[in-house]
Design an enzyme around this catalytic site. Sequence first.
Site, mmCIF file in Angstrom:
data_model
loop_
_atom_site.group_PDB
_atom_site.id
_atom_site.type_symbol
_atom_site.label_atom_id
_atom_site.label_comp_id
_atom_site.label_asym_id
_atom_site.label_seq_id
_atom_site.Cartn_x
_atom_site.Cartn_y
_atom_site.Cartn_z
ATOM 1 N N LYS A 1 13.161 -13.258 25.030
ATOM 2 C CA LYS A 1 13.803 -12.031 24.560
ATOM 3 C C LYS A 1 14.433 -11.310 25.748
ATOM 4 C CE LYS A 1 11.271 -11.415 20.349
ATOM 5 N NZ LYS A 1 12.274 -11.766 19.332
ATOM 6 N N LYS B 1 5.227 -17.536 8.645
ATOM 7 C CA LYS B 1 4.689 -17.866 9.946
ATOM 8 C C LYS B 1 4.177 -16.590 10.626
ATOM 9 C CE LYS B 1 7.372 -17.585 13.550
ATOM 10 N NZ LYS B 1 7.803 -16.202 13.814
ATOM 11 N N LYS C 1 18.428 -22.538 7.946
ATOM 12 C CA LYS C 1 19.731 -22.418 8.599
ATOM 13 C C LYS C 1 20.553 -23.664 8.276
ATOM 14 C CE LYS C 1 17.950 -19.771 12.563
ATOM 15 N NZ LYS C 1 18.598 -18.478 12.608
ATOM 16 N N ARG D 1 0.827 -1.217 0.000
ATOM 17 C CA ARG D 1 0.000 0.000 0.000
ATOM 18 C C ARG D 1 0.853 1.254 0.000
ATOM 19 N NH1 ARG D 1 -3.868 -0.555 5.022
ATOM 20 N NH2 ARG D 1 -1.793 -0.758 5.851
ATOM 21 N N HIS E 1 11.875 -20.130 8.689
ATOM 22 C CA HIS E 1 13.245 -19.798 8.270
ATOM 23 C C HIS E 1 14.313 -20.571 9.045
ATOM 24 C CE1 HIS E 1 13.470 -16.904 11.643
ATOM 25 N NE2 HIS E 1 14.774 -17.007 11.500
ATOM 26 N N ASP F 1 5.228 -17.109 18.645
ATOM 27 C CA ASP F 1 6.265 -16.566 17.758
ATOM 28 C C ASP F 1 7.376 -17.591 17.490
ATOM 29 O OD1 ASP F 1 7.513 -14.510 16.275
ATOM 30 O OD2 ASP F 1 8.754 -13.929 17.985
ATOM 31 N N HIS G 1 9.594 -22.648 15.042
ATOM 32 C CA HIS G 1 11.055 -22.806 15.024
ATOM 33 C C HIS G 1 11.553 -23.932 15.958
ATOM 34 C CE1 HIS G 1 10.866 -19.258 12.706
ATOM 35 N NE2 HIS G 1 10.980 -18.367 13.658
ATOM 36 N N GLU H 1 17.433 -14.788 23.094
ATOM 37 C CA GLU H 1 17.786 -13.566 22.365
ATOM 38 C C GLU H 1 18.099 -12.435 23.333
ATOM 39 O OE1 GLU H 1 15.529 -12.877 18.514
ATOM 40 O OE2 GLU H 1 14.071 -13.983 19.688
HETATM 41 C C1 BG6 Z 1 11.313 -14.770 14.024
HETATM 42 C C2 BG6 Z 1 10.584 -14.205 15.205
HETATM 43 O O1 BG6 Z 1 10.514 -15.721 13.365
HETATM 44 O O2 BG6 Z 1 12.503 -15.395 14.475
HETATM 45 C C3 BG6 Z 1 11.461 -13.198 15.919
HETATM 46 O O3 BG6 Z 1 9.378 -13.583 14.765
HETATM 47 C C4 BG6 Z 1 12.778 -13.820 16.299
HETATM 48 O O4 BG6 Z 1 10.808 -12.691 17.077
HETATM 49 C C5 BG6 Z 1 13.411 -14.499 15.099
HETATM 50 O O5 BG6 Z 1 13.631 -12.795 16.766
HETATM 51 C C6 BG6 Z 1 14.633 -15.286 15.506
HETATM 52 O O6 BG6 Z 1 15.275 -15.738 14.342
HETATM 53 P P1 BG6 Z 1 16.861 -15.808 14.248
HETATM 54 O O7 BG6 Z 1 17.125 -16.421 12.921
HETATM 55 O O8 BG6 Z 1 17.351 -14.410 14.384
HETATM 56 O O9 BG6 Z 1 17.277 -16.667 15.392
#
Ligand code: BG6
Length: 505
Positions: free
Chosen positions: A344, A156, A190, A50, A186, A243, A248, A224
Amino acid sequence: MTAPATAPACTLVLFGAGGDLVKRLLMPSIYDLAVSGVLHSGMRIIGVDRADLSDETWREHIGKALHDMAADPAAEFNAGTIRDDIWQDIANRLSFLKGDITQSSTFDALAQRIEGNAIFYCAVAGRFFAPIAEGLGRVGLLAERDGAFRRIVIEKPFGDDLASARELDARLLSLAKENQIYRIDHFLGKETVQAIIALRFANRLFEPLWSAEHLDHVQITAAEVLGVEGRGSFYERAGALRDMVPNHLFQILAMVAMEAPADLGEQAVRDAKGRVLGAVQPVKPEDMVRGQYAAGTVSGTARIGYREEPGVDPQSRIETYAALKLEIDTPRWAGVPFYLRTGKRLTAHRTEIVLQFKPAADGLFGRDVAPNRLILHIDGDKGLRSEFQIKAPGPGLAIAPVAQSFRHDDFFAHVPNIGYESLLYACMMGDASLFQRADAIEAPWRAVEPVLEAWKTGEPELYPAGSAGPKGAEALLARDGRAWAPLAPEPDRRAGRRMAEGAAD
Ligand code: BG6
């Protein structure tokens, strides 16, 4: 090693082109793919958003972002300098379509621009996935004709719970065939996650020990240092569990826990993962811990608490930390708990898997022998560390704990990789083995359903930013006579030597 084949010509449509995912991860990955020479000269990229952008301003926007990130050592994409020839090549492929994905006129306009192979990438919030698929379906963009492929990539979180994931799947499958749907996670992009299958099944050294007979428990950690980084309103709907966990962390769990697939093909690998994910038992109420970061200090810098973050309710009960104990009902894993944690604003960034072994069999060296551990470092200093006992030098037969490490970078040239390269390439090549089938999405949602239910009420336990997380998470393992692996860096070899010297004293 043979060079990877050039991917077929196609149009890559990026919905959410003005967003963070496109800028921070997808475009850098496309840059890396261009450097590796696998993009077909006929590959085009259309950004849809948009935002008030034109072909020219979108190119400028992406070009600036790539150059800024390349120069920023803290960014995931730190390629150093951007090669001008590569950037020009990418810029020439880019065009922009200003449009609202909730309006049918956007899809009419898109249909005018697309012929032949196309990939539609939904880099948008989850509530737009089905409307995008419906918009594409209405104008015939999902119909595969004359040998052309039409694929849709779903980001996701895939649903918010089991029911919504199933509903989303049903809507997608009413518009496209299963082999057109690429559900992305994702973490599967890796290298170190993909490598687990090779580590386990290409070695005699590990796999025979990889079971309840020898393992005491498994820990999977995604810790993190970052906070919610301006994504407060997204996080208020998601929380740490949605999340990170059913996607993951469960993908890592599947790689660690699955049985050997019949072969390395897409179907066999997905079948093996589906079977083990289906065997994960629903989490028990006493096996879940949630936390939320309060103000604190991270690496010497004062940080605000989650409730003070922009876009966050000052009374928010959303978790920024989740820890679970899981049981897998298969003979291989009988009685071996899997402890998962993610959070986090913790003290260190650490994505790792720890396999902790049972004590040495015959107790010859007494009962206080440190357990063997195998640690797979997924991010950061990627590689593998094994911890074991050796005789301490000197008289007598005292033992001392030592460790040895394999560092990925010591053996392989550093190839820029932020994780999406292999996924985008696989999607262009029609290889869905790194993507998730519906069963790998549903089983984790089923396992965490009791958590989603329980966390509708009550409060998360606060933990100071910069700490290792809530005390409840320590208690979850302490109750079983276990402890989390420390988040702080492991002792280096010199420290190991000092330990050995200490033990020999
Ligand atoms: C994302 C989450 O899918 O993965 C984020 O939405 C998170 O909150 C991230 O920080 C972590 O991915 P990576 O590859 O940085 O470990």
